[in-house]
Design an enzyme around this catalytic site. Structure first.
Site, short mmCIF file in Angstrom:
data_model
loop_
_atom_site.label_atom_id
_atom_site.label_comp_id
_atom_site.label_asym_id
_atom_site.label_seq_id
_atom_site.Cartn_x
_atom_site.Cartn_y
_atom_site.Cartn_z
N GLU A 65 0.69 -1.06 -0.19
CA GLU A 65 -0.02 0.00 0.11
C GLU A 65 0.67 1.42 0.10
O GLU A 65 0.48 2.46 -0.07
CB GLU A 65 -1.06 0.14 1.12
CG GLU A 65 -2.15 -1.00 1.13
CD GLU A 65 -1.83 -2.56 1.32
OE1 GLU A 65 -0.94 -2.79 1.99
OE2 GLU A 65 -2.26 -3.04 0.50
N VAL A 88 9.92 -5.69 3.89
CA VAL A 88 9.58 -6.85 3.51
C VAL A 88 10.62 -7.85 3.75
O VAL A 88 11.76 -7.68 3.38
CB VAL A 88 9.10 -6.80 2.04
CG1 VAL A 88 8.50 -8.31 1.42
CG2 VAL A 88 8.45 -5.63 1.71
N HIS A 95 5.58 -14.18 -2.54
CA HIS A 95 5.40 -12.86 -2.25
C HIS A 95 6.03 -11.79 -2.11
O HIS A 95 6.02 -10.75 -2.53
CB HIS A 95 4.12 -12.94 -0.73
CG HIS A 95 4.85 -13.00 0.63
ND1 HIS A 95 5.48 -14.27 0.92
CD2 HIS A 95 5.72 -11.99 1.44
CE1 HIS A 95 6.34 -14.06 1.96
NE2 HIS A 95 6.37 -12.60 2.30
N PHE A 120 12.99 6.00 -1.65
CA PHE A 120 12.96 4.49 -1.67
C PHE A 120 13.41 4.06 -0.14
O PHE A 120 14.93 3.86 -0.19
CB PHE A 120 13.38 3.77 -2.77
CG PHE A 120 13.33 2.16 -2.80
CD1 PHE A 120 12.18 1.93 -3.21
CD2 PHE A 120 14.42 1.59 -2.16
CE1 PHE A 120 12.15 0.37 -3.34
CE2 PHE A 120 14.22 0.12 -2.20
CZ PHE A 120 12.97 -0.27 -2.76
N ARG A 134 19.31 -2.65 10.24
CA ARG A 134 19.41 -1.35 9.43
C ARG A 134 18.35 -0.49 9.83
O ARG A 134 17.98 0.51 9.05
CB ARG A 134 19.16 -2.00 7.91
CG ARG A 134 20.50 -2.51 7.37
CD ARG A 134 20.06 -3.76 6.31
NE ARG A 134 21.16 -4.19 5.59
CZ ARG A 134 21.75 -5.35 6.12
NH1 ARG A 134 21.36 -5.95 7.24
NH2 ARG A 134 22.78 -5.83 5.58
N1 RBF Z 1 3.84 -6.43 3.94
C1 RBF Z 1 4.96 -5.84 4.39
O1 RBF Z 1 5.13 -4.88 4.59
N2 RBF Z 1 6.23 -6.88 4.82
C2 RBF Z 1 5.98 -8.29 4.48
O2 RBF Z 1 6.83 -8.98 4.90
C3 RBF Z 1 4.72 -8.71 4.13
N3 RBF Z 1 4.67 -9.90 3.97
C4 RBF Z 1 3.21 -10.64 3.46
C5 RBF Z 1 3.33 -11.82 3.08
C6 RBF Z 1 1.76 -12.41 2.66
C7 RBF Z 1 1.96 -13.88 2.24
C8 RBF Z 1 1.02 -11.23 2.17
C9 RBF Z 1 -0.47 -11.94 1.40
C10 RBF Z 1 1.22 -9.86 2.56
C11 RBF Z 1 2.33 -9.59 3.16
N4 RBF Z 1 2.66 -8.25 3.27
C12 RBF Z 1 3.63 -7.69 3.73
C13 RBF Z 1 1.33 -7.27 3.23
C14 RBF Z 1 1.14 -6.75 1.87
O3 RBF Z 1 2.14 -5.56 1.71
C15 RBF Z 1 -0.26 -5.97 1.85
O4 RBF Z 1 -0.39 -5.18 2.90
C16 RBF Z 1 -1.27 -7.00 1.56
O5 RBF Z 1 -1.02 -8.03 0.68
C17 RBF Z 1 -2.84 -6.27 1.32
O6 RBF Z 1 -2.64 -5.58 0.04
#
Ligand code: RBF
Length: 161
Positions: A65, A88, A95, A120, A134
Site C-alpha cells: 500500500e 518486506v 510474495h 525509497f 538496518r
Molecule cells: N507487507 C509488508 O510490509 N512486509 C511483509 O513482509 C509482508 N509479507 C506479506 C506476506 C504475505 C503472504 C502477504 C499476503 C502479504 C504480506 N504483506 C507484507 C502485506 C502486503 O504488503 C499488503 O499489505 C497486503 O497484501 C494487502 O494488500
C-alpha cells in the site's frame, strides 16, 4: 552516504531543511522495524532544521500500500518530498518478489509522474535480524539515510528554480 553504517554521513554536506515540507508514509507490517525507521527519519529531518509541523507521518497496512499512501500525500499533503518506509522479509512463498517489485515500480512511477522526490526506504531482507540491523542496529538506520536523501533531492530541485 556510507554503506556500512547508514547513519554515518557528513552533517555539513546536507542542506538546511528549514523551509521544506515532508511526508512520511510508513507500513505497519514489521512495526518494530518500520517504526524505528520512521523515528530515524523524523529525528534526522529535525536535526537539519525541519519543524514538527513540516513533517506529516501517515501509516498504511503493508508495504504493497506504500505507493498509494505516498500518492495521497503528494495529492493532498502539500509536501516537497515523500519518504517511503517499509520492510518486506523473505518468506517461503513468492510474495516477497511480488511485493518488492510492485513497490519498487510504484515508487519509480511516482517520482516521474509528480516530478518530486519519493524516497525509497524499503528494507528487503532475508530475515528480521538483517532488518533490525538496518533500523537502528549495527548498520545504522536506513530511515536517517532516506531523510538525508529527501533533503538533498528537494535542494537539487530548487537549484533549477
Ligand atoms: N507487507 C509488508 O510490509 N512486509 C511483509 O513482509 C509482508 N509479507 C506479506 C506476506 C504475505 C503472504 C502477504 C499476503 C502479504 C504480506 N504483506 C507484507 C502485506 C502486503 O504488503 C499488503 O499489505 C497486503 O497484501 C494487502 O494488500
Amino acid at each position: 552516504m556510507a554503506t556500512k553504517d547508514l547513519s554515518q554521513y557528513d552533517f555539513n554536506s546536507v542542506p538546511s531543511a528549514e523551509n521544506m515540507k515532508f511526508g512520511i508514509v510508513v507500513a505497519e507490517w514489521n512495526p518494530e522495524v518500520t517504526f524505528a525507521l520512521a523515528n530515524g527519519a523524523v529525528e534526522t529531518l529535525k536535526k537539519h532544521g525541519a519543524k514538527e509541523n513540516q513533517i506529516a507521518v501517515k501509516y498504511v497496512p503493508g508495504s504493497f500500500e506504500l505507493p498509494l499512501g505516498a500518492q495521497f500525500l503528494a495529492e493532498y499533503g502539500d509536501v516537497d518530498a515523500v519518504i517511503i518506509l517499509g520492510c518486506v522479509i523473505q518468506g517461503e512463498t513468492r510474495h516477497f518478489d511480488y511485493i518488492c517489485e510492485g513497490v519498487t515500480q510504484g515508487i519509480k512511477d511516482l517520482n516521474l509522474k509528480y516530478n518530486k522526490p519519493f524516497i525509497f526506504g524499503l528494507l528487503t531482507t532475508n530475515n528480521q535480524q538483517q532488518a533490525l540491523d538496518r533500523a537502528g542496529g549495527k548498520h545504522g538506520n536506513k530511515g536517517d539515510e532516506a531523510a538525508v536523501t529527501a533533503i538533498k533531492m528537494v535542494d537539487l530541485k530548487r537549484s533549477f528554480q
